[in-house]
Design an enzyme around this catalytic site. Structure first.
Site, PDB file in Angstrom:
ATOM      1  N   HIS A  85      71.345  11.351 -17.853  1.00 31.66           N
ATOM      2  CA  HIS A  85      72.455  11.671 -16.946  1.00 31.66           C
ATOM      3  C   HIS A  85      71.981  11.946 -15.528  1.00 31.66           C
ATOM      4  CE1 HIS A  85      75.360  11.429 -20.133  1.00 31.66           C
ATOM      5  NE2 HIS A  85      74.575  12.217 -20.869  1.00 31.66           N
ATOM      6  N   ALA A 150      68.344  24.123 -24.003  1.00 33.03           N
ATOM      7  CA  ALA A 150      69.296  24.093 -22.893  1.00 33.03           C
ATOM      8  C   ALA A 150      69.477  25.492 -22.328  1.00 33.03           C
ATOM      9  CB  ALA A 150      70.629  23.548 -23.372  1.00 33.03           C
TER      10      ALA A 150
END
Length: 183
Positions: A85, A150
């Site tokens: 991304h 994350a």
């Protein structure tokens, strides 16, 4: 020039293997922002190493505006870095990244302090995965095969083949490849 196309094809194949959403080699090479970011980085790094630092920074800033991926031209990056991304990524000047690493968007490999002529940014080993929103600060070492969760904030080195999560990041799992066991 033939070597360039060979490396580009290999890079595309790596992206195709890593991202299940990628459906073709063409898509991997021409539609992922990490590809132009890395091509530009290789050129900028060349000029940086030749002490043409202003030109190198200009190239890296053009790539940042185009891709959302900011890689300082001084950073040393191995083959097949895949940033999935690829937006809001910052890789600092003295950062080093090994081969076949997979990172997600919104990560920082940043420094602590403003010393010059000193290692201030992380060293990331081979085959490392860094999750979305993770921040890795200072001259820490992320060992080969490590996984950073994350949103983690990494302020200390992470051993090879381990998983670290949290703020600040702590090792929660270790995989011993010689025994094929998790600890």
């Amino acid at each position: 020039m033939n070597n360039f196309f060979k490396e580009l094809k290999s890079y595309g194949e790596f992206i195709l293997k890593k991202d299940p959403a990628c459906k073709s080699l063409f898509e991997a090479i021409f539609m992922y922002p990490i590809v132009p970011a890395m091509i530009t980085h290789r050129i900028a790094h060349y000029f940086y190493e030749k002490n043409h630092t202003t030109l190198a920074r200009w190239l890296s800033q053009k790539a940042r505006k185009k891709t959302g991926i900011e890689i300082h031209p001084g950073a040393k990056i191995g083959k097949n870095l895949f940033i999935d991304h690829g937006m809001a990524v910052v890789i600092g000047e003295t950062a080093e990244i090994g081969d076949n690493c997979h990172m997600y968007h919104n990560i920082t490999l940043g420094g602590t302090g403003n010393e010059k002529e000193k290692k201030r940014h992380p060293t990331v080993g081979n085959n490392v995965i860094i999750g979305t929103g993770a921040t890795v600060l200072g001259p820490v070492v992320i060992g080969d095969g490590a996984k950073i969760g994350a949103g983690a904030l990494v302020l200390d080195s992470i051993p090879p083949n381990s998983t670290a999560v949290g703020v600040p990041a702590k090792v929660v799992k270790y995989h011993d490849p010689s025994e094929n066991k998790f600890h």
